[in-house]
Design a protein around this motif. Structure first.
Motif, PDB file in Angstrom:
ATOM      1  N   GLY A 148       0.654  -1.180  -0.038  1.00 57.26           N
ATOM      2  CA  GLY A 148      -0.119  -0.106  -0.040  1.00 57.26           C
ATOM      3  C   GLY A 148       0.915   1.217   0.001  1.00 57.26           C
ATOM      4  O   GLY A 148       0.437   2.247  -0.819  1.00 57.26           O
ATOM      5  N   ALA A 149       1.934   1.337   0.771  1.00 58.94           N
ATOM      6  CA  ALA A 149       2.893   2.357   0.693  1.00 58.94           C
ATOM      7  C   ALA A 149       3.471   2.585  -0.383  1.00 58.94           C
ATOM      8  O   ALA A 149       3.737   3.658  -0.953  1.00 58.94           O
ATOM      9  CB  ALA A 149       3.769   2.206   1.924  1.00 58.94           C
ATOM     10  N   ARG A 150       3.946   1.595  -1.028  1.00 62.86           N
ATOM     11  CA  ARG A 150       4.651   1.623  -2.515  1.00 62.86           C
ATOM     12  C   ARG A 150       3.575   2.167  -3.369  1.00 62.86           C
ATOM     13  O   ARG A 150       3.904   3.012  -4.259  1.00 62.86           O
ATOM     14  CB  ARG A 150       5.089   0.222  -2.714  1.00 62.86           C
ATOM     15  CG  ARG A 150       6.389  -0.267  -1.821  1.00 62.86           C
ATOM     16  CD  ARG A 150       6.913  -1.715  -1.963  1.00 62.86           C
ATOM     17  NE  ARG A 150       7.334  -1.691  -3.626  1.00 62.86           N
ATOM     18  CZ  ARG A 150       8.083  -2.698  -3.972  1.00 62.86           C
ATOM     19  NH1 ARG A 150       8.129  -3.743  -3.201  1.00 62.86           N
ATOM     20  NH2 ARG A 150       8.797  -2.807  -5.267  1.00 62.86           N
ATOM     21  N   ASP A 151       2.147   1.653  -3.532  1.00 57.83           N
ATOM     22  CA  ASP A 151       1.500   2.317  -4.478  1.00 57.83           C
ATOM     23  C   ASP A 151       1.075   3.605  -4.212  1.00 57.83           C
ATOM     24  O   ASP A 151       0.673   4.420  -5.148  1.00 57.83           O
ATOM     25  CB  ASP A 151       0.169   1.206  -4.434  1.00 57.83           C
ATOM     26  CG  ASP A 151       0.293   0.029  -4.970  1.00 57.83           C
ATOM     27  OD1 ASP A 151       1.253  -0.293  -5.594  1.00 57.83           O
ATOM     28  OD2 ASP A 151      -0.498  -0.881  -4.897  1.00 57.83           O
ATOM     29  N   CYS A 152       0.994   4.058  -2.913  1.00 59.61           N
ATOM     30  CA  CYS A 152       0.733   5.496  -2.510  1.00 59.61           C
ATOM     31  C   CYS A 152       1.883   6.107  -3.250  1.00 59.61           C
ATOM     32  O   CYS A 152       1.485   7.293  -3.605  1.00 59.61           O
ATOM     33  CB  CYS A 152       0.699   5.780  -1.137  1.00 59.61           C
ATOM     34  SG  CYS A 152       0.269   7.290  -0.503  1.00 59.61           S
ATOM     35  N   LEU A 153       3.027   5.914  -2.964  1.00 58.36           N
ATOM     36  CA  LEU A 153       4.333   6.544  -3.380  1.00 58.36           C
ATOM     37  C   LEU A 153       4.026   6.640  -5.055  1.00 58.36           C
ATOM     38  O   LEU A 153       4.284   7.664  -5.593  1.00 58.36           O
ATOM     39  CB  LEU A 153       5.339   5.750  -3.328  1.00 58.36           C
ATOM     40  CG  LEU A 153       6.923   6.508  -3.518  1.00 58.36           C
ATOM     41  CD1 LEU A 153       7.934   5.799  -2.449  1.00 58.36           C
ATOM     42  CD2 LEU A 153       7.174   6.020  -5.014  1.00 58.36           C
ATOM     43  N   GLN A 154       3.394   5.521  -5.723  1.00 56.09           N
ATOM     44  CA  GLN A 154       3.356   5.759  -7.330  1.00 56.09           C
ATOM     45  C   GLN A 154       2.284   6.768  -7.395  1.00 56.09           C
ATOM     46  O   GLN A 154       2.486   7.465  -8.505  1.00 56.09           O
ATOM     47  CB  GLN A 154       2.979   4.331  -7.856  1.00 56.09           C
ATOM     48  CG  GLN A 154       4.200   3.338  -7.745  1.00 56.09           C
ATOM     49  CD  GLN A 154       5.232   3.720  -8.643  1.00 56.09           C
ATOM     50  OE1 GLN A 154       5.155   4.135  -9.607  1.00 56.09           O
ATOM     51  NE2 GLN A 154       6.368   3.409  -8.054  1.00 56.09           N
ATOM     52  N   VAL A 155       1.245   6.742  -6.770  1.00 57.82           N
ATOM     53  CA  VAL A 155       0.229   7.826  -7.066  1.00 57.82           C
ATOM     54  C   VAL A 155       0.662   9.118  -6.762  1.00 57.82           C
ATOM     55  O   VAL A 155       0.399  10.156  -7.521  1.00 57.82           O
ATOM     56  CB  VAL A 155      -0.945   7.264  -6.177  1.00 57.82           C
ATOM     57  CG1 VAL A 155      -1.879   8.743  -6.208  1.00 57.82           C
ATOM     58  CG2 VAL A 155      -1.745   6.143  -6.281  1.00 57.82           C
ATOM     59  N   HIS A 156       1.617   9.439  -5.980  1.00 56.68           N
ATOM     60  CA  HIS A 156       2.277  10.662  -5.715  1.00 56.68           C
ATOM     61  C   HIS A 156       3.220  11.100  -6.616  1.00 56.68           C
ATOM     62  O   HIS A 156       3.627  12.289  -6.716  1.00 56.68           O
ATOM     63  CB  HIS A 156       2.952  10.716  -4.287  1.00 56.68           C
ATOM     64  CG  HIS A 156       1.677  11.032  -3.121  1.00 56.68           C
ATOM     65  ND1 HIS A 156       0.803  10.234  -2.758  1.00 56.68           N
ATOM     66  CD2 HIS A 156       1.505  12.092  -2.452  1.00 56.68           C
ATOM     67  CE1 HIS A 156       0.277  10.615  -1.867  1.00 56.68           C
ATOM     68  NE2 HIS A 156       0.555  11.642  -1.443  1.00 56.68           N
ATOM     69  N   GLY A 157       3.776   9.997  -7.535  1.00 61.48           N
ATOM     70  CA  GLY A 157       4.711  10.138  -8.555  1.00 61.48           C
ATOM     71  C   GLY A 157       6.045  10.936  -7.735  1.00 61.48           C
ATOM     72  O   GLY A 157       6.445  10.495  -6.713  1.00 61.48           O
ATOM     73  N   GLY A 158       6.610  11.906  -8.457  1.00 60.25           N
ATOM     74  CA  GLY A 158       7.976  12.336  -7.852  1.00 60.25           C
ATOM     75  C   GLY A 158       7.628  12.896  -6.597  1.00 60.25           C
ATOM     76  O   GLY A 158       8.618  13.035  -5.839  1.00 60.25           O
ATOM     77  N   MET A 159       6.601  13.649  -6.330  1.00 61.18           N
ATOM     78  CA  MET A 159       6.328  14.236  -4.744  1.00 61.18           C
ATOM     79  C   MET A 159       6.480  12.972  -3.952  1.00 61.18           C
ATOM     80  O   MET A 159       7.060  13.258  -2.754  1.00 61.18           O
ATOM     81  CB  MET A 159       5.024  14.611  -4.754  1.00 61.18           C
ATOM     82  CG  MET A 159       4.582  15.283  -3.528  1.00 61.18           C
ATOM     83  SD  MET A 159       5.727  16.873  -3.304  1.00 61.18           S
ATOM     84  CE  MET A 159       5.050  17.132  -1.523  1.00 61.18           C
ATOM     85  N   GLY A 160       6.086  11.738  -4.150  1.00 57.07           N
ATOM     86  CA  GLY A 160       6.289  10.636  -3.432  1.00 57.07           C
ATOM     87  C   GLY A 160       7.580  10.411  -2.794  1.00 57.07           C
ATOM     88  O   GLY A 160       7.962   9.847  -1.754  1.00 57.07           O
TER      89      GLY A 160
END
Length: 289
Positions: free
Chosen positions: A242-254
């Protein structure tokens, strides 16, 4: 089996969330991270948790406790995981009935029940043999770690389940962060949440989180050791992926230090290696089939 929470359980969950968000909200989290070169346990916060009954939640009322059960403890630890509350919460909670001062927050307890021991130097009481422990660099800036030789006593089922509850809380929070960002961030003239790839990531996060929630809540009701291991396995997956997917949704900001996504990912990685690891759980469940 009915997984609907009672009104008292909903009130408990809301009360713990209000306490933690007020006392360890985002500003406090980031301040702790900024000072993480030498992370120190906030003893004041520890005693506030104790005053609220966090550690004495399952002790009988006649003994000064709250008189609730494992399901209620799971709800409290889920909220602790949601805000990335630091400290050896599980070990201190489980020691509340046997170690003087643990229930009142005057004594901090950690446990040697795997090859990684969190908060060893901050603990007043160590359960298990930490004589050969060596300090190691932790991925999580708010969880100092020591490594001990293999062959330690296996973790208690309650410890496995409460750690799974923390993972569940973190998975829930990263899902919320991903959905919120997907609604706010625009690209090509529309919110990125309108794109199918982002929708799929958020949907997968929801599915993993809710499957883990069902497993964690069921194990809290039955108290079964195998179900606790299965719950930890599923909650680890929900928190890490979930954290990795959340990072992907945030893109560069993540990928930036300012975003909180990396903090959830690092804590999820560390919790996944505490006590009952995925490898341990898989072997245990396979042997039982």
């Amino acid at each position: 089996m009915d997984f609907q929470l009672t009104q008292d359980q909903r009130d408990l969950k809301a009360g713990v969330r209000d306490l933690l968000e007020g006392r360890f909200g985002r500003e406090a989290l980031r301040a702790a991270v900024d000072a993480s070169e030498a992370p120190a346990l906030d003893r004041g916060l520890w005693r506030e948790l104790a005053d609220a009954g966090f550690f004495a939640l399952r002790l009988p009322e006649a003994g000064g406790g709250v008189g609730l059960g494992l399901p209620e403890a799971v709800l409290a630890f889920e909220e602790a995981g949601r805000v990335l509350l630091p400290g050896p919460l599980v070990a201190t909670h489980l020691a509340a009935g046997t170690v003087a001062g643990a229930a009142t927050g005057d004594v901090v307890v950690t446990a040697v029940d795997g090859t990684l021991v969190p908060w060893l130097e901050a603990a007043d009481v160590v359960r298990g043999d930490a004589g050969a422990a060596t300090a190691i660099r932790s991925l999580d800036p708010l969880t100092p770690l020591h490594r001990v030789p293999a062959g330690q006593e296996p973790p208690m089922p309650e410890a496995v389940l409460l750690t799974a509850a923390e993972q569940l809380g973190s998975a829930t929070r990263t899902q919320e962060l991903a959905v919120q960002y997907a609604k706010e961030r625009t690209q090509f003239g529309q919110p990125i949440g309108g794109f199918q790839a982002v929708k799929h990531l958020c949907a997968q996060m929801l599915v993993r989180t809710e499957v883990a929630r069902a497993a964690v809540y069921a194990a809290a009701v039955t108290g079964d050791a195998l179900e606790a291991s299965a719950a930890k396995l599923l909650a680890d997956e929900a928190a890490v992926r979930g954290a990795r997917d959340c990072l992907q949704v945030h893109g560069g900001m993540g990928f930036t230090w300012e975003a909180d996504v990396h903090l959830h990912l690092k804590r999820a990685w560390v919790r996944a290696e505490l006590g009952r690891t995925a490898r341990d759980a898989e072997e245990e469940l396979a042997a039982a089939l």
